[in-house]
Design a protein around this motif. Sequence first.
Motif, short mmCIF file in Angstrom:
data_model
loop_
_atom_site.label_atom_id
_atom_site.label_comp_id
_atom_site.label_asym_id
_atom_site.label_seq_id
_atom_site.Cartn_x
_atom_site.Cartn_y
_atom_site.Cartn_z
N LEU A 167 -8.53 37.29 -13.71
CA LEU A 167 -9.14 36.75 -12.49
C LEU A 167 -10.43 37.48 -12.19
O LEU A 167 -10.46 38.72 -12.17
N ASP A 168 -11.49 36.72 -11.95
CA ASP A 168 -12.75 37.36 -11.60
C ASP A 168 -12.76 37.69 -10.10
O ASP A 168 -11.86 37.33 -9.36
N ARG A 169 -13.80 38.38 -9.70
CA ARG A 169 -13.89 38.84 -8.30
C ARG A 169 -13.90 37.67 -7.31
O ARG A 169 -13.27 37.73 -6.27
N GLU A 170 -14.60 36.60 -7.64
CA GLU A 170 -14.67 35.45 -6.75
C GLU A 170 -13.30 34.79 -6.60
O GLU A 170 -12.88 34.44 -5.49
N THR A 171 -12.59 34.65 -7.70
CA THR A 171 -11.26 34.06 -7.66
C THR A 171 -10.31 34.93 -6.87
O THR A 171 -9.49 34.42 -6.08
#
Length: 69
Positions: A28-32
Amino acid sequence: MSSSTTNTNTNDPLDVLADMSALLSTGLDRETLAICVALCEAGVNPEALAAVVKELRAEAKAASASTSL
Protein backbone atom coordinates in the motif's frame (compact mmCIF):
# COMPACT_ATOMS: atom_id res chain seq x y z
CA MET A 1 16.37 15.07 26.18
CA SER A 2 16.47 18.38 24.39
CA SER A 3 13.49 19.77 22.52
CA SER A 4 15.39 19.62 19.22
CA THR A 5 15.96 15.89 19.70
CA THR A 6 12.29 15.43 20.54
CA ASN A 7 11.23 17.32 17.42
CA THR A 8 13.45 15.23 15.15
CA ASN A 9 12.14 12.00 16.67
CA THR A 10 8.49 13.04 16.38
CA ASN A 11 6.90 11.64 13.26
CA ASP A 12 3.60 12.25 11.62
CA PRO A 13 1.32 9.27 12.39
CA LEU A 14 0.94 8.65 8.66
CA ASP A 15 4.75 8.51 8.32
CA VAL A 16 4.88 5.87 11.04
CA LEU A 17 2.06 3.93 9.40
CA ALA A 18 3.79 4.13 6.00
CA ASP A 19 7.01 2.82 7.56
CA MET A 20 5.11 -0.05 9.20
CA SER A 21 3.38 -0.79 5.91
CA ALA A 22 6.73 -0.97 4.13
CA LEU A 23 8.20 -3.23 6.81
CA LEU A 24 5.22 -5.57 6.48
CA SER A 25 5.36 -5.45 2.67
CA THR A 26 1.67 -4.57 2.37
CA GLY A 27 2.10 -2.99 -1.05
CA LEU A 28 0.00 0.00 0.00
CA ASP A 29 1.33 3.40 -0.93
CA ARG A 30 1.06 6.46 1.29
CA GLU A 31 -2.02 7.81 -0.49
CA THR A 32 -3.85 4.49 -0.20
CA LEU A 33 -2.95 4.26 3.48
CA ALA A 34 -4.30 7.76 4.05
CA ILE A 35 -7.58 6.80 2.35
CA CYS A 36 -7.85 3.63 4.45
CA VAL A 37 -7.21 5.56 7.66
CA ALA A 38 -9.83 8.16 6.71
CA LEU A 39 -12.36 5.41 5.98
CA CYS A 40 -11.66 3.75 9.33
CA GLU A 41 -11.99 7.08 11.12
CA ALA A 42 -15.33 7.54 9.34
CA GLY A 43 -16.57 4.28 10.84
CA VAL A 44 -15.79 1.71 8.15
CA ASN A 45 -15.08 -1.73 9.60
CA PRO A 46 -11.30 -2.30 9.23
CA GLU A 47 -11.73 -6.04 8.61
CA ALA A 48 -14.26 -5.38 5.87
CA LEU A 49 -11.94 -2.78 4.34
CA ALA A 50 -9.06 -5.27 4.37
CA ALA A 51 -11.28 -7.85 2.65
CA VAL A 52 -12.19 -5.34 -0.07
CA VAL A 53 -8.53 -4.44 -0.63
CA LYS A 54 -7.64 -8.14 -0.96
CA GLU A 55 -10.52 -8.72 -3.37
CA LEU A 56 -9.58 -5.73 -5.52
CA ARG A 57 -5.99 -6.94 -5.68
CA ALA A 58 -7.12 -10.42 -6.73
CA GLU A 59 -9.35 -8.95 -9.45
CA ALA A 60 -6.56 -6.70 -10.69
CA LYS A 61 -4.16 -9.64 -10.80
CA ALA A 62 -6.70 -11.75 -12.71
CA ALA A 63 -7.37 -8.92 -15.17
CA SER A 64 -3.63 -8.42 -15.65
CA ALA A 65 -3.12 -12.12 -16.27
CA SER A 66 -5.94 -12.27 -18.82
CA THR A 67 -4.65 -9.28 -20.77
CA SER A 68 -1.11 -10.67 -20.93
CA LEU A 69 -2.24 -13.88 -22.65
